[in-house]
Design a protein around this motif. Sequence first.
Motif, mmCIF file in Angstrom:
data_model
loop_
_atom_site.group_PDB
_atom_site.id
_atom_site.type_symbol
_atom_site.label_atom_id
_atom_site.label_comp_id
_atom_site.label_asym_id
_atom_site.label_seq_id
_atom_site.Cartn_x
_atom_site.Cartn_y
_atom_site.Cartn_z
ATOM 1 N N PRO A 28 8.606 3.237 2.170
ATOM 2 C CA PRO A 28 7.344 3.615 1.521
ATOM 3 C C PRO A 28 6.113 3.456 2.415
ATOM 4 N N ILE A 29 6.196 2.625 3.431
ATOM 5 C CA ILE A 29 5.030 2.431 4.300
ATOM 6 C C ILE A 29 4.608 3.756 4.956
ATOM 7 N N ALA A 30 5.535 4.695 5.028
ATOM 8 C CA ALA A 30 5.201 6.012 5.583
ATOM 9 C C ALA A 30 4.136 6.722 4.734
ATOM 10 N N LEU A 31 3.993 6.323 3.472
ATOM 11 C CA LEU A 31 3.021 6.975 2.582
ATOM 12 C C LEU A 31 1.599 6.464 2.794
ATOM 13 N N ILE A 32 1.480 5.321 3.463
ATOM 14 C CA ILE A 32 0.153 4.683 3.551
ATOM 15 C C ILE A 32 -0.802 5.511 4.405
ATOM 16 N N ASP A 33 -1.958 5.824 3.817
ATOM 17 C CA ASP A 33 -3.056 6.448 4.567
ATOM 18 C C ASP A 33 -4.355 6.090 3.830
ATOM 19 N N PRO A 34 -5.502 6.475 4.359
ATOM 20 C CA PRO A 34 -6.763 6.037 3.717
ATOM 21 C C PRO A 34 -6.961 6.566 2.299
ATOM 22 N N GLU A 35 -6.133 7.525 1.884
ATOM 23 C CA GLU A 35 -6.276 8.069 0.520
ATOM 24 C C GLU A 35 -5.261 7.491 -0.459
ATOM 25 N N THR A 36 -4.359 6.633 0.025
ATOM 26 C CA THR A 36 -3.280 6.144 -0.842
ATOM 27 C C THR A 36 -3.408 4.641 -1.069
ATOM 28 N N PRO A 37 -3.933 4.247 -2.230
ATOM 29 C CA PRO A 37 -4.108 2.807 -2.471
ATOM 30 C C PRO A 37 -2.787 2.068 -2.705
ATOM 31 N N SER A 38 -2.757 0.819 -2.257
ATOM 32 C CA SER A 38 -1.645 -0.079 -2.563
ATOM 33 C C SER A 38 -2.173 -1.184 -3.462
ATOM 34 N N VAL A 39 -1.452 -1.419 -4.534
ATOM 35 C CA VAL A 39 -1.843 -2.475 -5.471
ATOM 36 C C VAL A 39 -0.820 -3.600 -5.319
ATOM 37 N N PHE A 40 -1.260 -4.709 -4.775
ATOM 38 C CA PHE A 40 -0.364 -5.852 -4.561
ATOM 39 C C PHE A 40 -0.510 -6.845 -5.713
ATOM 40 N N VAL A 41 0.619 -7.282 -6.243
ATOM 41 C CA VAL A 41 0.586 -8.376 -7.222
ATOM 42 C C VAL A 41 0.829 -9.636 -6.396
#
Length: 365
Positions: free
Chosen positions: A263-276
């Motif tokens: 999934p890290i391949a999806l990370i870009d400035p437009e894709t937020p990650s919500v960490f618990v």
Amino acid sequence: ELGRFAHYMRKEIHEQPDTVRDACRGRLRPAEATAQFGGLNLPPSRLRRIRRIVFAACGTSWHAALVGEYLIERLANLPVEVEYASEFRYRNAPLDDRTLVFVLSQSGETADTLGALREARRRGFPTLAICNVVGSTIAREADGGIYLHAGPEVGVASTKAFSAQVTVLTLLALHLGRLRQLSFPAGLDVLRAIESVPELLSRVLDREPEVIAAAERMAEARSALFLGRDLHYPVALEGALKLKEISYLHAEGYPTAEMKHGPIALIDPETPSVFVAPRGSLHAKTLGNIEEVRARRGPIVAVGTEGDDELARLADHVLTIPDAPEVIQPLLAVVPLQLLAYHVARLRGCDIDKPRNLAKSVTVE
Ligand code: F6R
């Protein structure tokens, strides 16, 4: 009936301190450092012989069951399997007379969950239900069980029923633990922690403005990742489901450390990650994972513990929960995610209490 709220979903989110109180009512036994249920219809000697538990459920109830798995492993050292009811009912899942089957359903009418209950009972295994609606089909057909006492849930997106289910499962884990290896003082710690939840939840709800700020940031996104580990992995799944259901924003939940396996391949400035990411035994590792997202310029929202400066330095938005023992953290951490879904949906102009394509109870396969 909605009072000061524009939608049932937000009203039900705000009811949760009472939901947890009601789910505990009459069930706490501080003198014995345990919890007790009236309707299990199984004597302690029978419960102590159990070697394995199977939970079958759908959707949000499946997520609650997954929290139950982690809690029962921790407190009672019992193996637990969590099955999608729709899969379980047609498989030849190995069961034996030392396995205890539970189905979980808010409505008590979900076709697949009812199918799982009927299949387990047909094979001769007593099957218990964790259910909200009194007198529902599942409640009537089960051999015993636990009611949630959450009151009617009107919003299609399930919120308070999840909290009631997790509360009841925490009590069940305590009960099973105390029949086994959990000591009196350790049991009492769990019991006291559960008792503190309603007050702590009120403090979480007071932080709604933080959630609104994060929602403003997320409302324009096309996709989001929700990440949590250990007890917070199911919470991440639930946060992603809530967002999908009512805001139509694509979201996926993952165990935090799995991120680097794809999934890290999806990370870009437009894709937020919500960490618990409340403080707990694996917190340092989670902070490392957050650094990796930050290095790729992904926006970061994190559910975190009050006073966690390191997290505040890494995240764009922190949704704060009070410091609390790990066993009750899922009950606290899910609430900012419910509110996040609500506010993102509101900002996107969605029909929150009647999301498209969804019904309150799914009575077809
Ligand atoms: C999610 C949601 C659904 C239900 C699922 C099971 O917000 O409402 O995923 O959780 O359909 O419903 P019950 O618990 O009534 O069996």
